[in-house]
Design a protein around this motif. Structure first.
Motif, PDB file in Angstrom:
ATOM      1  N   ALA A   1      -1.192 -18.919  -0.158  1.00 51.14           N
ATOM      2  CA  ALA A   1      -1.775 -17.998   0.812  1.00 51.14           C
ATOM      3  C   ALA A   1      -1.174 -16.598   0.673  1.00 51.14           C
ATOM      4  N   GLU A   2       0.106 -16.541   0.334  1.00 56.33           N
ATOM      5  CA  GLU A   2       0.755 -15.240   0.126  1.00 56.33           C
ATOM      6  C   GLU A   2       0.172 -14.539  -1.100  1.00 56.33           C
ATOM      7  N   HIS A   3      -0.114 -15.307  -2.153  1.00 55.51           N
ATOM      8  CA  HIS A   3      -0.756 -14.724  -3.330  1.00 55.51           C
ATOM      9  C   HIS A   3      -2.171 -14.237  -2.985  1.00 55.51           C
ATOM     10  N   GLU A   4      -2.864 -14.991  -2.163  1.00 57.61           N
ATOM     11  CA  GLU A   4      -4.206 -14.581  -1.744  1.00 57.61           C
ATOM     12  C   GLU A   4      -4.161 -13.269  -0.970  1.00 57.61           C
ATOM     13  N   ALA A   5      -3.136 -13.105  -0.139  1.00 53.81           N
ATOM     14  CA  ALA A   5      -2.991 -11.871   0.637  1.00 53.81           C
ATOM     15  C   ALA A   5      -2.751 -10.677  -0.290  1.00 53.81           C
ATOM     16  N   ILE A   6      -1.963 -10.897  -1.333  1.00 47.86           N
ATOM     17  CA  ILE A   6      -1.722  -9.818  -2.308  1.00 47.86           C
ATOM     18  C   ILE A   6      -3.041  -9.443  -2.984  1.00 47.86           C
ATOM     19  N   TYR A   7      -3.798 -10.459  -3.396  1.00 44.17           N
ATOM     20  CA  TYR A   7      -5.073 -10.197  -4.063  1.00 44.17           C
ATOM     21  C   TYR A   7      -6.028  -9.430  -3.151  1.00 44.17           C
ATOM     22  N   GLU A   8      -6.160  -9.869  -1.913  1.00 43.54           N
ATOM     23  CA  GLU A   8      -7.086  -9.218  -0.983  1.00 43.54           C
ATOM     24  C   GLU A   8      -6.704  -7.753  -0.763  1.00 43.54           C
ATOM     25  N   ALA A   9      -5.407  -7.482  -0.668  1.00 41.16           N
ATOM     26  CA  ALA A   9      -4.952  -6.099  -0.484  1.00 41.16           C
ATOM     27  C   ALA A   9      -5.270  -5.260  -1.716  1.00 41.16           C
ATOM     28  N   LEU A  10      -5.082  -5.848  -2.899  1.00 45.09           N
ATOM     29  CA  LEU A  10      -5.405  -5.139  -4.133  1.00 45.09           C
ATOM     30  C   LEU A  10      -6.905  -4.885  -4.235  1.00 45.09           C
TER      31      LEU A  10
ATOM     32  N   ALA B   1      -8.900  -4.426  -1.885  1.00 47.32           N
ATOM     33  CA  ALA B   1      -9.238  -3.349  -0.951  1.00 47.32           C
ATOM     34  C   ALA B   1      -8.713  -2.005  -1.426  1.00 47.32           C
ATOM     35  N   ARG B   2      -7.955  -2.017  -2.544  1.00 48.22           N
ATOM     36  CA  ARG B   2      -7.320  -0.806  -3.081  1.00 48.22           C
ATOM     37  C   ARG B   2      -6.435  -0.145  -2.025  1.00 48.22           C
ATOM     38  N   ASP B   3      -5.780  -0.984  -1.237  1.00 46.00           N
ATOM     39  CA  ASP B   3      -4.912  -0.512  -0.158  1.00 46.00           C
ATOM     40  C   ASP B   3      -3.456  -0.608  -0.626  1.00 46.00           C
ATOM     41  N   ALA B   4      -2.852   0.523  -0.949  1.00 46.44           N
ATOM     42  CA  ALA B   4      -1.497   0.537  -1.494  1.00 46.44           C
ATOM     43  C   ALA B   4      -0.470   0.023  -0.496  1.00 46.44           C
ATOM     44  N   SER B   5      -0.556   0.472   0.753  1.00 49.22           N
ATOM     45  CA  SER B   5       0.425   0.064   1.767  1.00 49.22           C
ATOM     46  C   SER B   5       0.336  -1.422   2.053  1.00 49.22           C
ATOM     47  N   LEU B   6      -0.889  -1.927   2.153  1.00 50.67           N
ATOM     48  CA  LEU B   6      -1.081  -3.346   2.428  1.00 50.67           C
ATOM     49  C   LEU B   6      -0.634  -4.196   1.234  1.00 50.67           C
ATOM     50  N   SER B   7      -0.894  -3.714   0.035  1.00 55.97           N
ATOM     51  CA  SER B   7      -0.465  -4.432  -1.165  1.00 55.97           C
ATOM     52  C   SER B   7       1.050  -4.519  -1.215  1.00 55.97           C
ATOM     53  N   GLN B   8       1.719  -3.430  -0.890  1.00 57.98           N
ATOM     54  CA  GLN B   8       3.176  -3.435  -0.890  1.00 57.98           C
ATOM     55  C   GLN B   8       3.710  -4.383   0.167  1.00 57.98           C
ATOM     56  N   ALA B   9       3.099  -4.372   1.345  1.00 55.80           N
ATOM     57  CA  ALA B   9       3.546  -5.255   2.430  1.00 55.80           C
ATOM     58  C   ALA B   9       3.336  -6.715   2.072  1.00 55.80           C
ATOM     59  N   ALA B  10       2.177  -7.038   1.466  1.00 56.56           N
ATOM     60  CA  ALA B  10       1.889  -8.422   1.092  1.00 56.56           C
ATOM     61  C   ALA B  10       2.850  -8.912   0.023  1.00 56.56           C
ATOM     62  N   ALA B  11       3.140  -8.054  -0.956  1.00 57.32           N
ATOM     63  CA  ALA B  11       4.074  -8.432  -2.019  1.00 57.32           C
ATOM     64  C   ALA B  11       5.483  -8.597  -1.463  1.00 57.32           C
TER      65      ALA B  11
ATOM     66  N   ALA C   1       3.237  -3.317  -6.736  1.00 54.68           N
ATOM     67  CA  ALA C   1       1.939  -3.744  -6.204  1.00 54.68           C
ATOM     68  C   ALA C   1       1.209  -2.566  -5.567  1.00 54.68           C
ATOM     69  N   ALA C   2       1.959  -1.709  -4.871  1.00 59.48           N
ATOM     70  CA  ALA C   2       1.355  -0.522  -4.260  1.00 59.48           C
ATOM     71  C   ALA C   2       0.769   0.396  -5.331  1.00 59.48           C
ATOM     72  N   LEU C   3       1.524   0.596  -6.406  1.00 64.29           N
ATOM     73  CA  LEU C   3       1.053   1.443  -7.497  1.00 64.29           C
ATOM     74  C   LEU C   3      -0.153   0.821  -8.180  1.00 64.29           C
ATOM     75  N   ALA C   4      -0.114  -0.499  -8.341  1.00 63.41           N
ATOM     76  CA  ALA C   4      -1.235  -1.196  -8.978  1.00 63.41           C
ATOM     77  C   ALA C   4      -2.513  -1.021  -8.171  1.00 63.41           C
ATOM     78  N   ALA C   5      -2.396  -1.024  -6.851  1.00 61.14           N
ATOM     79  CA  ALA C   5      -3.579  -0.887  -5.999  1.00 61.14           C
ATOM     80  C   ALA C   5      -4.296   0.434  -6.237  1.00 61.14           C
ATOM     81  N   THR C   6      -3.548   1.466  -6.601  1.00 59.23           N
ATOM     82  CA  THR C   6      -4.152   2.789  -6.819  1.00 59.23           C
ATOM     83  C   THR C   6      -4.687   2.960  -8.233  1.00 59.23           C
ATOM     84  N   ARG C   7      -4.291   2.064  -9.136  1.00 59.27           N
ATOM     85  CA  ARG C   7      -4.673   2.223 -10.540  1.00 59.27           C
ATOM     86  C   ARG C   7      -5.498   1.068 -11.093  1.00 59.27           C
ATOM     87  N   MET C   8      -5.667   0.016 -10.314  1.00 58.07           N
ATOM     88  CA  MET C   8      -6.266  -1.209 -10.833  1.00 58.07           C
ATOM     89  C   MET C   8      -7.753  -1.053 -11.124  1.00 58.07           C
TER      90      MET C   8
END
Length: 232
Positions: A186-195, A197-207, A103-110
């Motif tokens: 809600a957990e899936h929504e948190a992953i989406y919101e982090a992605l 925002a293109r925030d790798a750390s937040l995406s990893q934490a949410a996932a 998820a962190a990697l996806a945030a930087t490449r999505m």
């Protein structure tokens, strides 16, 4: 060296490149330094492993050797483990190790298109409510879209294989019955919101939070099942 190892060595060194047609059996046996019977067994073993594609009436070809082909059997093997509690928990641990960094990697490449696909499946999950089959289908598609955004085919194929379609369905059924599906959404929504925002750390934490939550639910459910209180 086993007969299949000899054949794989030929492929690895380029003697039989991806997409190439194998020579007639006598020539192949001579090339591999095997008897015709052993060469035939090697071909059968490599066909099962998806290294070779046997086309009736045409011949035998080396496949593209892409991860999506070579690792295709992983999903089937995982499905066979669905009745083993220890194996299920092992699979969840593997997901915990791989999905958050993915998820962190996806945030930087999505791309915007990939993000829109993730949102499409998230919206479909909200609409599905208590339809377990739809929830399960869009849940799997949500996570697949996230990992696809990494552009790492090997990672995508491995996570596809270990996700376990049957296990996902059983988990969603349990969540719906327990009326805790809303929390998981809600957990899936948190992953989406982090992605988004293109925030790798937040995406990893949410996932990580999502996988940990699912793993905890599974552990508790398996524990209750072993005590004879319910069945999944």
């Amino acid at each position: 060296m086993s007969l299949t190892d000899r054949a794989i060595e030929q492929i690895r060194t380029g003697a039989l490149p991806p997409g190439s047609k194998l020579p007639p059996e006598p020539d192949l046996a001579a090339q591999l330094g095997l008897s015709r019977n052993l060469a035939r067994e090697a071909v059968k073993a490599l066909a099962v492993a998806r290294v070779l594609d046997v086309r009736r009436g045409d011949g035998t070809y080396v496949t593209s050797l892409q991860p999506s082909i070579l690792l295709e059997g992983l999903g089937g093997a995982v499905e066979l483990l669905q009745s083993d509690a220890g194996a299920l928990l092992d699979l969840m641990e593997v997901r915990r190790l791989l999905e958050p960094p993915a998820a962190a990697l996806a945030a930087t490449r999505m791309s915007d298109e990939a993000l829109a696909e993730v949102k499409q499946h998230l919206d479909a999950m909200r609409e599905a409510r208590e339809d377990v089959e739809l929830l399960n289908a869009h849940d799997a598609a949500f996570h697949r879209a996230v990992v696809s955004a990494t552009s790492n085919e090997s990672l995508l194929t491995i996570l596809d294989g270990i996700s376990g379609r049957t296990l996902r369905a059983r988990i969603w059924r349990g969540l719906v019955d327990a009326r805790t599906a809303g929390r998981t959404l809600a957990e899936h929504e948190a992953i989406y919101e982090a992605l988004a925002a293109r925030d790798a750390s937040l995406s990893q934490a949410a996932a990580l939070m999502h996988v940990n939550s699912t793993e905890q639910w599974l552990r508790e459910h398996l524990r209750s099942r072993s005590n004879g209180s319910d069945d999944m």
